[in-house]
Design a protein around this motif. Structure first.
Motif, PDB file in Angstrom:
ATOM      1  N   TYR A 181       0.834  -1.206   0.000  1.00  0.00           N
ATOM      2  CA  TYR A 181       0.000   0.000   0.000  1.00  0.00           C
ATOM      3  C   TYR A 181       0.869   1.257   0.000  1.00  0.00           C
ATOM      4  N   ASN A 182       1.932   1.237   0.796  1.00  0.00           N
ATOM      5  CA  ASN A 182       2.784   2.424   0.939  1.00  0.00           C
ATOM      6  C   ASN A 182       3.609   2.735  -0.299  1.00  0.00           C
ATOM      7  N   GLY A 183       3.936   1.722  -1.086  1.00  0.00           N
ATOM      8  CA  GLY A 183       4.700   2.004  -2.303  1.00  0.00           C
ATOM      9  C   GLY A 183       5.650   0.923  -2.760  1.00  0.00           C
ATOM     10  N   TRP A 184       5.943  -0.068  -1.917  1.00  0.00           N
ATOM     11  CA  TRP A 184       6.844  -1.138  -2.332  1.00  0.00           C
ATOM     12  C   TRP A 184       6.196  -1.973  -3.434  1.00  0.00           C
ATOM     13  N   LYS A 185       6.946  -2.248  -4.488  1.00  0.00           N
ATOM     14  CA  LYS A 185       6.433  -3.065  -5.602  1.00  0.00           C
ATOM     15  C   LYS A 185       6.780  -4.529  -5.317  1.00  0.00           C
ATOM     16  N   LEU A 186       5.816  -5.261  -4.802  1.00  0.00           N
ATOM     17  CA  LEU A 186       6.078  -6.616  -4.320  1.00  0.00           C
ATOM     18  C   LEU A 186       5.749  -7.718  -5.316  1.00  0.00           C
ATOM     19  N   LYS A 187       4.944  -7.388  -6.330  1.00  0.00           N
ATOM     20  CA  LYS A 187       4.510  -8.428  -7.281  1.00  0.00           C
ATOM     21  C   LYS A 187       4.789  -8.028  -8.725  1.00  0.00           C
ATOM     22  N   GLY A 188       5.790  -7.194  -8.925  1.00  0.00           N
ATOM     23  CA  GLY A 188       6.149  -6.814 -10.286  1.00  0.00           C
ATOM     24  C   GLY A 188       5.267  -5.754 -10.909  1.00  0.00           C
ATOM     25  N   GLU A 189       4.460  -5.079 -10.110  1.00  0.00           N
ATOM     26  CA  GLU A 189       3.601  -4.027 -10.655  1.00  0.00           C
ATOM     27  C   GLU A 189       4.462  -2.888 -11.211  1.00  0.00           C
ATOM     28  N   VAL A 190       3.959  -2.228 -12.248  1.00  0.00           N
ATOM     29  CA  VAL A 190       4.712  -1.175 -12.923  1.00  0.00           C
ATOM     30  C   VAL A 190       4.914   0.033 -12.017  1.00  0.00           C
ATOM     31  N   ARG A 191       3.862   0.384 -11.273  1.00  0.00           N
ATOM     32  CA  ARG A 191       3.946   1.512 -10.344  1.00  0.00           C
ATOM     33  C   ARG A 191       3.626   1.022  -8.932  1.00  0.00           C
ATOM     34  N   GLY A 192       4.356   1.551  -7.971  1.00  0.00           N
ATOM     35  CA  GLY A 192       4.088   1.189  -6.585  1.00  0.00           C
ATOM     36  C   GLY A 192       3.052   2.107  -5.974  1.00  0.00           C
ATOM     37  N   GLY A 193       2.432   1.645  -4.899  1.00  0.00           N
ATOM     38  CA  GLY A 193       1.436   2.455  -4.222  1.00  0.00           C
ATOM     39  C   GLY A 193       0.051   1.857  -4.336  1.00  0.00           C
TER      40      GLY A 193
END
Length: 562
Positions: A181-193
């Motif tokens: 939720y805070n911004g870490w890209k944990l699953k390969g998403e293009v943008r964090g958050g």
């Protein structure tokens, strides 16, 4: 003979009376008729199966309606139909009822007083009595399960969600972890958050709460039953489970965004938000990966607590060293120690200005935050906090170790302390902030402390608040921070904190200095503001303790809004 005839007449009269009582309600027998018309469940079942036109007005409370209601019923949630607000809920459907001559069947929990009051109220609104009926025994007496509405979770697509985003009657819920939720890209998403405006409600937390706890959290996050609730995560599995849980609690309009964050984040035109300095708030898996990286040794994991390493010796994060807060702050005022003394202690810990330092508390975030603000003041460039402290490490399933790690001292901190003197201010500087219209001195103390009912501490006698200071929230007392922490000890959603502060005029465009009794709670809020990207922030180190020692310093009591 006459006596026998009289007895016979009396017996026949009694038989007739008993038959009347058995075949009718006792009240009807006395008064000559029922005050209300009733519809039997069997008759209603036939009407439904024959597609007969009628109105089913359901007055059950919303949570009961969500659990079970008859197909086609209109949920008004008007029960018990006593107050003006209850009747106002019925007013919403009266115009539609008047547009037709169809029968109206009132459904409540058991077909009792609530239904009767609804019957009378609709009569008062010029609905013909010939159209009004009460379902016998109400919802509780309905045995035709095949005609109950199934609890199915709806879905929403990306286009529709994008069109509705930002509406007052919409609540978007993110069920992923705090880190994601805070911004870490944990699953390969293009943008964090997260999707802009989404509330944080991790699946892992929902699973551990009872209904009462979850309802309190939902209320706190303004996820109310009168809104359309959109639930999303990385996929639809956990989202659907949370959605069904909400429906069990009485939420009627709940849908799942199955495409999830990966699809949303892949489109740059779709609004997202994140914690500005999210990388400074780390999570257990990140720390574990750091420990296992044999090629990266330029870091220090530090357990922080008051006093000696008693808890540290009972078990700590592997490779962690211990920091005693008594070595970075001094009695009697508990201000940060002199710069030379601080430099000496950091060098003994093996910390330089270039060391990556990951701090965590053995008991709370406050101790680690106090160390964080101090290290940032000194000039450590990369200071991070483990969200939730030691508790979060253990809840993630990672093991503790008992080996005592003695730090290797360094010869030179690498910079002249303080590199950032602006992070810690004194009383004269606090007074300047009070005079500045574009600045706020923020009291991070419990409400009883703020209004002067208690000092908050056994060693502080004076009560009250610094005149001109605004309330920045805190917790139940001087040793808790419930307004800033979730039930599991992790930091509360930054968007909630931002809204909470805004009510007191605490905004990022101002110079903001936080204070508490001595510095721990203020340091936690300082670090939260730092995570949010606020630039002109500081800790008033003296706090209430130092301010109250001088009788010339102005003090206020009571609620400033009264």
């Amino acid at each position: 003979m006459k006596k026998g005839i009289l007895i016979t007449v009396l017996v026949l009269t009694m038989i007739f009376a008993m038959n009347t009582i058995i075949t009718a309600d006792f009240f009807d027998w006395i008064t000559g008729g029922s005050e209300y018309q009733y519809y039997s469940p069997k008759k209603l079942k036939q009407s439904i199966e024959e597609n007969k036109s009628f109105f089913l007005v359901d007055i059950q409370p919303q949570e009961d309606f969500a659990k079970h209601h008859i197909k086609g019923a209109v949920g008004t949630y008007a029960y018990p139909v006593k107050s003006k607000s209850d009747k106002a809920k019925l007013d919403k459907i009266v115009p539609k009822l008047k547009q037709s001559e169809d029968e109206i069947i009132i459904v409540c929990l058991r077909g009792g007083k609530g239904a009767e009051r609804t019957y009378k109220y609709l009569l008062s609104q010029d609905i013909k009595e010939s159209r009004l009926y009460i379902l016998e025994d109400g919802q509780a007496g309905w045995s035709y399960d095949q005609l109950l509405t199934d609890k199915k979770v709806g879905v929403i697509n990306t286009e529709d969600l994008a069109a509705k985003l930002g509406a007052d009657d919409l609540a978007v819920v993110d069920v992923r972890s705090d880190a994601a939720y805070n911004g870490w890209k944990l699953k390969g998403e293009v943008r964090g958050g997260h999707i802009k405006g989404a509330a944080q409600l991790p699946y892992s937390v929902v699973n551990k709460l009872d209904d009462k706890q979850l309802q309190a959290i939902l209320k706190d996050k303004k996820i109310t039953t009168n809104k359309t609730v959109v639930v999303y995560g990385y996929g639809s599995n956990k989202s659907t489970k949370v959605a069904k849980k909400l429906m069990d609690l009485g939420y009627v309009d709940v849908v799942v965004y199955r495409a999830g964050i990966s699809t949303w984040a892949g489109n740059d035109e779709l609004a997202m938000d994140k914690l500005v300095n999210y990388e400074k708030l780390v999570y257990p898996a990140w720390v574990n990966k750091l420990i296992k990286d044999k090629n990266n040794k330029d870091y220090k994991i530090v357990e922080v607590s008051y006093g000696g390493p008693k808890k540290y010796k009972q078990g700590h994060i592997p490779s962690a060293i211990h920091l005693n807060t008594n070595r970075i702050e001094d009695k009697p005022d508990w201000n940060i120690v002199a710069d030379e003394k601080l430099e000496n202690y950091l060098e003994k810990l093996g910390i330089t200005t270039d060391t990556k330092v990951i701090l965590y508390g053995s008991n709370s975030n406050m101790a680690a935050s106090r160390a964080a603000s101090t290290l940032m003041y000194a000039g450590v460039k990369d200071v991070r906090l483990l969200n939730g402290g030691l508790k979060s490490w253990q809840q993630a399933g990672y093991k503790l170790e008992r080996k005592i790690h003695q730090p290797t001292a360094v010869d030179d901190f690498g910079a002249k302390i303080p590199v950032h003197p602006e992070y810690i201010i004194n009383t004269p500087q606090a007074k300047k902030i009070l005079k500045d219209p574009n600045a706020e001195l923020v009291s991070v103390r419990s409400w009883p402390e703020y209004i002067g009912k208690t000092s908050g501490y056994s060693y502080i006698e004076s009560k009250g608040r610094i005149a001109g200071a605004v309330w920045g929230h805190a917790g139940s007392d001087a040793y808790h921070m419930e307004h800033f922490e979730n039930i599991d000890g992790t930091l509360r959603s930054y968007s909630q904190i931002k809204d909470m502060w805004k009510e007191w005029g605490i905004t990022s465009d101002k110079k903001v200095s936080f204070f508490c009794g001595t510095g721990w709670r203020a340091s936690e809020t300082f670090f939260v503001a730092y995570l949010m990207g606020w630039e002109d922030i500081s800790v008033y180190d003296g706090g209430w303790l130092v301010w109250s020692e001088n009788s010339d310093n102005p003090v206020k009591y009571g609620d400033p809004h009264k």
